[in-house]
Enzyme design. Sequence first.
Site, short mmCIF file in Angstrom:
data_model
loop_
_atom_site.label_atom_id
_atom_site.label_comp_id
_atom_site.label_asym_id
_atom_site.label_seq_id
_atom_site.Cartn_x
_atom_site.Cartn_y
_atom_site.Cartn_z
N LYS A 83 42.46 32.80 54.41
CA LYS A 83 41.63 33.93 54.83
C LYS A 83 41.23 33.75 56.29
CE LYS A 83 38.51 36.37 51.66
NZ LYS A 83 37.17 36.32 51.01
O1 G3P Z 1 34.19 37.48 49.29
C1 G3P Z 1 34.39 38.59 50.09
C2 G3P Z 1 33.46 39.72 49.72
O2 G3P Z 1 33.77 40.15 48.41
C3 G3P Z 1 31.98 39.36 49.83
O3 G3P Z 1 31.24 40.42 49.36
O4 G3P Z 1 29.09 40.68 48.13
O5 G3P Z 1 29.17 39.14 50.12
O6 G3P Z 1 29.34 41.64 50.41
P1 G3P Z 1 29.64 40.46 49.51
#
Ligand code: G3P
Length: 222
Positions: A83
Amino acid sequence: MKFFIDTADIDEIRALAETGMVDGVTTNPSLVAKTGRRFTDVVAEICKIVPGPISAEVTATDAETMIEEGRKLAAIASNVAVKVPLTEDGLRACRALSDQGTMVNVTLCFSAAQSILAAKAGAAFVSPFVGRLDDIGQSGMELIADIVEIYSRYDDFTTEVLVASIRNPMHVVEAARMGAHVATIPPKILSQLFKHPLTDKGLAAFLDDWAKTGQSILGDQG
Ligand code: G3P
């Protein structure tokens, strides 16, 4: 539609993998920090539990070091997807790693313009964060619709749309309706997808009526 699980918690991943619904896992530095464990150990363990793409994020911000970190992460297991953030350096690293045959997931995508760059950089996945856009009053799902439409116009755009920052089951449903390739779902929300009160109510009624017959499928000697 592929379902990835958005967590670095081994117990959660193991439990949900048993449902047969888990096609991959995404982690990020915040999720890994929550585990309190060595990052590379966590990635290696997840790669053994789930055979699909396992996203592990670089933490450098310059392309050269991102590439070096990406090579190290990719060497952990063949199903590691490196990533990188959607920055100029991140896309330089994406291009280099992709050219070397490494799966790259370009993350922290918040605009259609950014998604075009990710596809041009040879990303295997682009991760638009729908919840974080919703959080500031913009439409995350409109971004997904835009990206899916743009990508559909070009045969050489092979990047898969990996909907991330999912906050509720409707994000999953709307992403599927739009034709997104992947949703990376927090464990709690994946569990919610199974649930409906009418299913529970209907099953209880079926079993009550069945119990009145006094029959048993396995006990039937017929
Ligand atoms: O892991 C990537 C993404 O899904 C993170 O989402 O919940 O931290 O906005 P969030």
